[in-house]
Design a protein around this motif. Structure first.
Motif, short mmCIF file in Angstrom:
data_model
loop_
_atom_site.label_atom_id
_atom_site.label_comp_id
_atom_site.label_asym_id
_atom_site.label_seq_id
_atom_site.Cartn_x
_atom_site.Cartn_y
_atom_site.Cartn_z
N UNK A 4 0.83 -1.21 0.00
CA UNK A 4 0.00 0.00 0.00
C UNK A 4 0.87 1.26 0.00
N UNK A 5 1.92 1.25 0.82
CA UNK A 5 2.82 2.41 0.85
C UNK A 5 3.59 2.55 -0.47
N UNK A 6 3.99 1.43 -1.03
CA UNK A 6 4.69 1.48 -2.31
C UNK A 6 3.77 2.03 -3.40
N UNK A 7 2.50 1.70 -3.31
CA UNK A 7 1.52 2.22 -4.28
C UNK A 7 1.34 3.73 -4.11
N UNK A 8 1.61 4.26 -2.95
CA UNK A 8 1.55 5.71 -2.73
C UNK A 8 2.84 6.39 -3.20
N UNK A 60 1.42 11.36 4.67
CA UNK A 60 1.49 12.20 5.86
C UNK A 60 0.33 11.91 6.81
N UNK A 61 -0.84 11.68 6.25
CA UNK A 61 -2.01 11.36 7.07
C UNK A 61 -1.81 10.03 7.80
N UNK A 62 -1.26 9.05 7.10
CA UNK A 62 -0.97 7.76 7.72
C UNK A 62 0.00 7.94 8.89
N UNK A 66 -0.52 7.68 13.37
CA UNK A 66 0.21 6.69 14.14
C UNK A 66 0.61 5.45 13.37
N UNK A 67 0.23 5.38 12.12
CA UNK A 67 0.60 4.23 11.30
C UNK A 67 2.07 4.34 10.92
#
Length: 105
Positions: A4-8, A60-62, A66-67
């Motif tokens: 998911x982070x890589x997709x961002x 940034x929202x993640x 706290x993620x």
């Protein structure tokens, strides 16, 4: 780093590069006196920056919620592309204005 982070992160790289390329095309058009095309390419560059900012805002929202958002070489590369794209767009705006003055005379 999860998928998911890589997709961002990947769109940051893509849109940052697109913004830079469009800004260069805008400068080249202005150099030839085609200010309509220069404005069109500058608009495309700005759209790419906005698209990149959406992905950055999600990350940034993640982090703010706290993620865990890992800082990897991909993240650093993505931020570098975005910052370079923004700098090119800002400089392209100024260079185009200079060409407009030069082409008047």
């Amino acid at each position: 780093m999860n998928d998911e982070q890589m997709a961002e992160i990947m769109p940051l790289i893509m849109y940052g590069g697109e913004a830079k390329s469009s800004a260069i095309e805008a400068i080249q058009a202005a150099k030839l006196g085609d200010f309509e095309k220069a404005d069109e390419r500058l608009d495309a560059a700005n759209q790419a920056i906005v698209s990149a900012h959406h992905g950055q805002t999600n990350l940034l929202t993640q982090a703010a919620s706290g993620e865990a958002v890992s800082v990897s070489i991909y993240m650093v590369h993505a931020q570098d592309h975005l910052m370079t794209g923004i700098a090119f767009v800002d400089l392209a705006r100024e260079i185009i204005e200079l060409y407009k003055v030069i082409k008047k005379y």
